[in-house]
Scaffold this motif. Sequence first.
Motif, PDB file in Angstrom:
ATOM      1  N   HIS A  88     -25.331  19.652  66.609  1.00  0.00           N
ATOM      2  CA  HIS A  88     -24.654  18.240  66.310  1.00  0.00           C
ATOM      3  C   HIS A  88     -23.777  17.955  67.439  1.00  0.00           C
ATOM      4  N   PRO A  89     -23.563  16.704  68.008  1.00  0.00           N
ATOM      5  CA  PRO A  89     -22.784  16.554  69.101  1.00  0.00           C
ATOM      6  C   PRO A  89     -21.330  16.479  68.683  1.00  0.00           C
ATOM      7  N   LEU A  90     -20.461  17.216  69.422  1.00  0.00           N
ATOM      8  CA  LEU A  90     -19.087  17.252  69.052  1.00  0.00           C
ATOM      9  C   LEU A  90     -18.336  15.929  69.091  1.00  0.00           C
ATOM     10  N   GLY A  91     -17.683  15.286  68.317  1.00  0.00           N
ATOM     11  CA  GLY A  91     -17.208  14.452  68.344  1.00  0.00           C
ATOM     12  C   GLY A  91     -17.958  13.246  67.873  1.00  0.00           C
ATOM     13  N   ASN A  92     -19.104  12.974  67.484  1.00  0.00           N
ATOM     14  CA  ASN A  92     -20.081  12.059  67.279  1.00  0.00           C
ATOM     15  C   ASN A  92     -20.044  12.077  65.720  1.00  0.00           C
ATOM     16  N   ALA A  93     -19.353  10.899  65.274  1.00  0.00           N
ATOM     17  CA  ALA A  93     -19.394  10.957  63.783  1.00  0.00           C
ATOM     18  C   ALA A  93     -20.802  10.363  63.259  1.00  0.00           C
ATOM     19  N   VAL A  94     -20.987  10.678  62.043  1.00  0.00           N
ATOM     20  CA  VAL A  94     -22.431  10.328  61.573  1.00  0.00           C
ATOM     21  C   VAL A  94     -22.343   8.907  60.750  1.00  0.00           C
ATOM     22  N   ASN A  95     -23.330   8.177  61.171  1.00  0.00           N
ATOM     23  CA  ASN A  95     -23.588   7.017  60.464  1.00  0.00           C
ATOM     24  C   ASN A  95     -24.425   6.858  59.571  1.00  0.00           C
ATOM     25  N   ILE A  96     -24.381   6.361  58.185  1.00  0.00           N
ATOM     26  CA  ILE A  96     -25.132   6.651  57.155  1.00  0.00           C
ATOM     27  C   ILE A  96     -25.541   5.477  56.429  1.00  0.00           C
ATOM     28  N   LYS A  97     -26.662   5.103  56.046  1.00  0.00           N
ATOM     29  CA  LYS A  97     -27.058   4.144  54.945  1.00  0.00           C
ATOM     30  C   LYS A  97     -27.591   4.857  53.727  1.00  0.00           C
ATOM     31  N   ASP A  98     -26.934   4.640  52.771  1.00  0.00           N
ATOM     32  CA  ASP A  98     -27.564   5.094  51.420  1.00  0.00           C
ATOM     33  C   ASP A  98     -27.490   4.126  50.373  1.00  0.00           C
ATOM     34  N   ILE A  99     -27.487   4.597  49.110  1.00  0.00           N
ATOM     35  CA  ILE A  99     -27.550   3.592  48.080  1.00  0.00           C
ATOM     36  C   ILE A  99     -26.064   3.745  47.447  1.00  0.00           C
ATOM     37  N   ASN A 100     -25.074   3.302  47.933  1.00  0.00           N
ATOM     38  CA  ASN A 100     -23.736   3.458  47.541  1.00  0.00           C
ATOM     39  C   ASN A 100     -23.070   2.542  46.512  1.00  0.00           C
ATOM     40  N   VAL A 101     -23.906   1.577  46.361  1.00  0.00           N
ATOM     41  CA  VAL A 101     -23.877   0.667  45.077  1.00  0.00           C
ATOM     42  C   VAL A 101     -24.668   0.798  44.051  1.00  0.00           C
ATOM     43  N   SER A 102     -24.103   1.022  42.803  1.00  0.00           N
ATOM     44  CA  SER A 102     -24.991   1.336  41.611  1.00  0.00           C
ATOM     45  C   SER A 102     -26.111   0.498  41.458  1.00  0.00           C
ATOM     46  N   GLU A 103     -27.300   0.912  41.224  1.00  0.00           N
ATOM     47  CA  GLU A 103     -28.330   0.024  40.955  1.00  0.00           C
ATOM     48  C   GLU A 103     -29.466   0.796  40.248  1.00  0.00           C
ATOM     49  N   LEU A 104     -30.500  -0.046  39.696  1.00  0.00           N
ATOM     50  CA  LEU A 104     -31.676   0.549  39.167  1.00  0.00           C
ATOM     51  C   LEU A 104     -32.556   0.884  40.348  1.00  0.00           C
ATOM     52  N   LEU A 105     -33.087   2.104  40.272  1.00  0.00           N
ATOM     53  CA  LEU A 105     -34.109   2.236  41.268  1.00  0.00           C
ATOM     54  C   LEU A 105     -35.595   2.205  40.779  1.00  0.00           C
TER      55      LEU A 105
END
Length: 655
Positions: A391-408
């Motif tokens: 992991h690169p020091l100081g490089n924050a992780v950018n994430i896309k996930d299912i952060n709003v509750s929904e029916l999958l």
Amino acid sequence: MEIPPTFQTGPFDAWDTFRGDTDGDGKFDDKNISTKIAGKTFSLTIANLDANLTGLEAKSISSTVTYGLYDEDGPIEGTSDIFDIQTTLDINKTYTNVSVASRNVHVGFVFCSEFDGTTYTLLESSECGGAIINCKDTDSNPRWRRCFSTDEFALRPKEFLLTPPVGEDIGLLTSGSTHRFTVVANKENDTETTGYDQQDNNLTIAQRLLFKDGTVDINNILHGTLDFSNNDFAFLDGISTSRTNPAQTQTVGIRFSDVGRVHILLEDRQWASVDSDDTPQDCNGGTFTNAKNEVLDIPDGAYICGDQNATFIPASFGVTGITLRDHNSDSNFTYLSNDLSMSAHVAATIVALNSQGAITQNFREGELFYENNVTVELNVTDWNATLTNRHPLGNAVNIKDINVSELLGFGGADEANGTHTITLASESLLFNYQRNNNQPVNPFRVPESDINISVASAYTSEASGVTRTVTGSGVGGSDLNATFYFGRAKASQEFYDVEGTVAYTPITVQVYCDLFPTCTFFSDSIQLMGQTDLDSWWLSLGHNEALGDGNIMLQDPVAVLGSGSGSVDNDVNIANGVDNTIQVTHSGSFPTTYDILLDTGTNSWLIYNADSLLLDPDPFYKVRFNGDSGWAGVGKTGYVIDINASKRDTKRLNW
């Protein structure tokens, strides 16, 4: 002297007021008494019978009969009364507060008589004395005798009341877990019934499964089994208690194996078994056909019943099959990018589980079933000093996930009930790392084991409004990884000085590495054939626009010195890390210098500017058309006049 009446059996009897001569032939043909409810008013016919025991008859002598209700323990308090056999034919006797439960109740008649073993001879009350003896005890002397009605009946509790364990919500019970209910057998006034002492093995539990809209599943579409679990209880005076600790009342263990709404039915079918021949064998009253084929309306059934609607939810979620893949699945790399259009992809399978670890089949899509909204949180292990190559020091992780509750869509096409797979193609779970335009980063790898996924689903009880969240998580394995490169678009020269009106300006895509251990993360082709003369930059030989690796677009040239009109091949098409066909043309006076700028169609992960974190290079490169016979350059990959870049004469990595 008048002769005393004689009878083959006791000349008194009792039955339900709606029985007796049910077919209207003048004879008492139905002397049954149906099940009664403790504390509920009921009426009986008390009859002074003739010698044939089929009609009423006033006796020729004056004598009193004491009658009342008896159970196996003796007279039931408060039910005793008397009548005179000479003046009374029958009595419609109403009982208003018989609140004790009993399996066997008779109407007992105490009268003065002799009995020779065959015939009863009724006598005046004054002739009898002493203790009361049984109906068929032979004694030629006048004695008080007790005879009982032809039929016996049960006094039962009105219903069971099921109360969930303290601290638990009836709308949020856990699938697969044992929930210890308190059960009270209530009489008519909704208090516990004295005398109801029963063992757990005489009770039955049944289920009625409900669809989400409340309708009953009559076709066995829903799954799940309701049962008693680890029970060791008994009823004592109408309250469920532990056999080992009578003070403990939360003793009736009930368990359901799946999720959804369940109508719990608790029944005691044994208590009133004495009335199996004259009372409807169900929880409620109704019609009953007697021996004369007459249909009677019976007010109460023989079974003691109780019900409770409960909702069961998953105990947890399981997350398995976590798979990590690079953006470019052919060449196995991902460019470092703030834009998650360029990102590593994650797949996972989620299952809704009961507390025993079994998949709940009713957790599935469809308006009748019990899939619930979920969130899916993707997490990637942060950099730490022991993971410097990952992991690169100081490089924050950018994430896309299912952060709003929904029916999958659990249990959808090609999926088992209670199961949903988030595929790589869905691009629902993506991640990359912070990228600054002027801060190149060495290649690094993220192993699958650095990926963990958390699932949460919030349930709100319809009964109380209380909310409970069901969670679960999983961690990736160690088979796969994602490899991240810092990439850039680069002209072969920063400044082209050409004669004539056409300049060839090759454009490359390059990746960065200045540290030996991490350069091995490049593909073999880059390691062998991607070296350039630039310090720490390598050709990205696997770059493929068709796979979404990124586009480079150029704006039309802008004359910044001199005058004229210029053009450029706007769309750069990279193959094997370079496009050697890019032409800049000039029409006008000499000398004229053009700035070539990146167009907005250039993907952000290919932009490099040593002078800015965020801005595009300005310009991307320059072209001067000098119009004389001075040096004229046609840019070639690896031969660079780079006025801004640090440069060593030659760089070759040997491994």
